[in-house]
Design a protein around this motif. Structure first.
Motif, PDB file in Angstrom:
ATOM      1  N   LYS A 141     143.962 101.894   2.775  1.00  0.00           N
ATOM      2  CA  LYS A 141     144.838 100.990   3.526  1.00  0.00           C
ATOM      3  C   LYS A 141     144.157 100.554   4.816  1.00  0.00           C
ATOM      4  N   ASP A 149     149.705 112.845   4.429  1.00  0.00           N
ATOM      5  CA  ASP A 149     149.794 111.932   3.281  1.00  0.00           C
ATOM      6  C   ASP A 149     148.680 110.875   3.268  1.00  0.00           C
ATOM      7  N   LEU A 150     147.906 110.801   4.350  1.00  0.00           N
ATOM      8  CA  LEU A 150     146.825 109.821   4.405  1.00  0.00           C
ATOM      9  C   LEU A 150     145.588 110.406   3.723  1.00  0.00           C
ATOM     10  N   ARG A 151     145.559 110.279   2.410  1.00  0.00           N
ATOM     11  CA  ARG A 151     144.449 110.780   1.581  1.00  0.00           C
ATOM     12  C   ARG A 151     144.411 109.958   0.306  1.00  0.00           C
ATOM     13  N   ASP A 166     144.969 107.251  12.995  1.00  0.00           N
ATOM     14  CA  ASP A 166     145.677 108.493  12.705  1.00  0.00           C
ATOM     15  C   ASP A 166     145.114 109.653  13.525  1.00  0.00           C
ATOM     16  N   GLU A 220     144.149 107.325  -2.439  1.00  0.00           N
ATOM     17  CA  GLU A 220     144.269 105.860  -2.406  1.00  0.00           C
ATOM     18  C   GLU A 220     144.848 105.364  -1.080  1.00  0.00           C
ATOM     19  N   ASN A 221     145.583 106.211  -0.368  1.00  0.00           N
ATOM     20  CA  ASN A 221     146.121 105.787   0.924  1.00  0.00           C
ATOM     21  C   ASN A 221     145.019 105.572   1.962  1.00  0.00           C
ATOM     22  N   VAL A 250     152.523  97.039   3.409  1.00  0.00           N
ATOM     23  CA  VAL A 250     152.758  98.241   2.613  1.00  0.00           C
ATOM     24  C   VAL A 250     153.442  99.292   3.496  1.00  0.00           C
ATOM     25  N   VAL A 256     154.773 103.840   7.565  1.00  0.00           N
ATOM     26  CA  VAL A 256     153.407 103.793   7.039  1.00  0.00           C
ATOM     27  C   VAL A 256     152.935 105.216   6.715  1.00  0.00           C
ATOM     28  N   THR A 257     152.010 105.325   5.785  1.00  0.00           N
ATOM     29  CA  THR A 257     151.446 106.612   5.382  1.00  0.00           C
ATOM     30  C   THR A 257     150.491 107.117   6.460  1.00  0.00           C
ATOM     31  N   PHE A 289     146.471  97.233   1.147  1.00  0.00           N
ATOM     32  CA  PHE A 289     145.514  98.042   0.401  1.00  0.00           C
ATOM     33  C   PHE A 289     144.234  97.239   0.223  1.00  0.00           C
TER      34      PHE A 289
END
Length: 166
Positions: free
Chosen positions: A94, A86-88, A114, A90-91, A35, A81-82, A164
């Motif tokens: 992952k 942006d890592l929130r 992260d 549904e992300n 993804v 990659v997210t 995911f």
């Protein structure tokens, strides 16, 4: 058919299989996929051009080693990659699967990598104590700075895939 032909065929087959495995172990590339917006293949030359990080960790023999490589988040960011803000939602479901040449796999949540979530350093290393990794460890190895056990410090990395959770 002469009786010595079959053993020669079997020996030839075994030599070809052995050569194929040896060649695979010397490949200096990691497939980055899943993804991502820009899947790619990372080579040793690519890794050498990225920002370097050093991590110290004790291995099984209780000796402290200094590994050098690139933060895994940096490797993944190159593929789109997210991460970060942006890592929130549904992300956050992952995860990253890292696989070695022998099929051994380890999993990390994307948030573990992260910098907005943790100060933990997880790197894709290519050197130890300023020397290239031994062929039994590299050319690429994941090093997790503060894990108590080295089980996730996977050797001979061949692929990194983002998925995911279902």
């Amino acid at each position: 058919m002469k009786p010595y032909i079959i053993p020669k065929l079997i020996l030839s087959f075994l030599l070809i299989c052995s050569f194929s495995r040896t060649f695979a172990q010397t490949t200096d590339a990691v497939k980055i996929s899943g993804v991502l917006t820009k899947p790619y293949t990372l080579t040793s030359a690519d890794l050498a051009k990225m920002p370097r990080v050093k991590v110290s960790r004790k291995d099984g023999d209780s000796t402290n080693y200094e590994y050098s490589g690139v933060l895994l988040s940096t490797v993944l960011a190159k593929g789109g990659v997210t991460l970060g803000k942006d890592l929130r939602r549904e992300n956050l479901t992952k995860y990253v699967i890292i696989e070695a040449i022998d099929g051994y796999q380890v999993v990390f949540s994307l948030a573990e990598l992260d910098a907005d979530f943790t100060d933990e350093k997880i790197i894709l290393a290519d050197t130890v104590d300023n020397e290239p990794l031994l062929s039994t460890e590299g050319p690429f190895r994941i090093i997790v700075e503060n894990d108590k056990r080295a089980a996730r410090c996977i050797k001979q990395v061949t692929s990194i895939k983002i998925e995911f959770a279902k």
